[in-house]
Design an enzyme around this catalytic site. Structure first.
Site: not given
Length: 309
Positions: A141, A216, A255, A284
């Protein structure tokens, strides 16, 4: 004549649908879980993001089953002064806008983490941005922090908080985490995360600053020692300046990514200890393509793989 038969078919379909809905809603929770699981293959015929969105809608419409059995005592876990009914939770990424906290806790999760939530609304990356690797039980994703923004999340979290204050069964003893992100075009990450803290921390049992999404641009640079130290100081300061009751502020977690060098890991650990970070979430999604993932036809799609591999 054709119209007459078409009308009958519509009526039969509506009757069958109503009958199926009634059967489902009146069935035991164990049967509801089995029925929802049986629908999995049908949902997987759809585009994965469409399936994700349908899952959110189904939860909002009360179609998710509820776990009614109490958690065994042996599963109870106490961390940061919080009592988790069990250690199995729903990570950020599913309920991005804090829309379905109650039904997710109702499934039996010990905690639900909503987000990542950005200060301003943003669409995320262009579609398609989710890809299945069914043979490997995996996905890739690159959502890119698609978010309705902190104001919308604040409304949803407030509504949940009010409902839970009136009926403790709404929360089922579960823990609520709020995961914060930065806007893609923002030049000031510290201010972005601080806005999220200011608006949403009051609803959270614990807070997460997500600096590790691979989708990002520039986000993972915040894991550098200097950048991380400055960020944590600002965000923690924002949290600590807010008014809190006897229990104090919610724990603050960071995270991190799995793609770190040994030096990176040492730097992050030292900053976390020095700045009083309450914990790290590891981790992540990776930017790597491990094992069989590298050979898959969609391996060249940008994004983070998740799942069994």
């Amino acid at each position: 004549m054709a119209l007459k038969y078409a009308s009958r078919l519509v009526m039969l379909g509506a009757t069958a649908g109503a009958g199926g809905y009634y059967y489902y809603k009146t069935a035991s929770s164990s049967i509801q879980f089995e029925l929802m699981s049986a629908l999995g293959p049908a949902f997987r015929l759809l585009d994965p993001e469409t399936t994700h969105n349908l899952g959110i809608l189904a939860a909002q419409w009360g179609m998710f089953p509820k776990e009614k059995r109490p958690d065994p005592e042996v599963l109870k876990t106490r961390v940061w002064g919080l009592d988790f009914p069990n250690p199995v939770g729903l990570a950020a990424g599913f309920d991005k806008h804090a829309e379905v906290i109650e039904p997710m806790l109702g499934l039996g999760f010990g905690f639900v983490e909503v987000g990542s939530i950005t200060p301003k609304p943003q669409p995320g990356n262009p579609q398609p941005r989710v890809f299945r690797l069914p043979e490997l039980k995996a996905t890739i994703n690159r959502y890119g922090f698609n978010s309705l923004g902190a104001d919308a999340a604040e409304d949803n979290l407030h509504a949940f908080s009010v409902k839970a204050s009136k009926d403790p069964e709404v929360k089922r003893g579960g823990i609520l985490g709020v995961n914060l992100g930065k806007n893609k075009t923002s030049k000031d990450a510290g201010t972005d995360y601080s806005i999220g803290i200011s608006k949403l921390a009051k609803f959270a049992d614990y807070l997460v600053i997500n600096i590790s999404s691979p989708n990002t641009p520039g986000l993972r640079a915040l894991q550098g020692r200097k950048e991380l130290e400055e960020l944590v100081k600002q965000v923690k300061g924002t949290r600590d300046r807010m008014r809190w009751g006897p229990k104090g502020p919610p724990p603050l977690l960071v995270k991190i990514a799995p793609d770190l060098t040994e030096v990176d890991k040492i730097d992050i650990a030292e900053v976390a200890v020095k700045q009083g970070v309450d914990g790290l979430i590891v981790s992540n999604t990776t930017i790597q393509r491990p094992g069989e993932v590298a050979k898959h036809p969609v391996a060249n799609e940008a994004g983070g793989p998740g799942g069994e591999p």
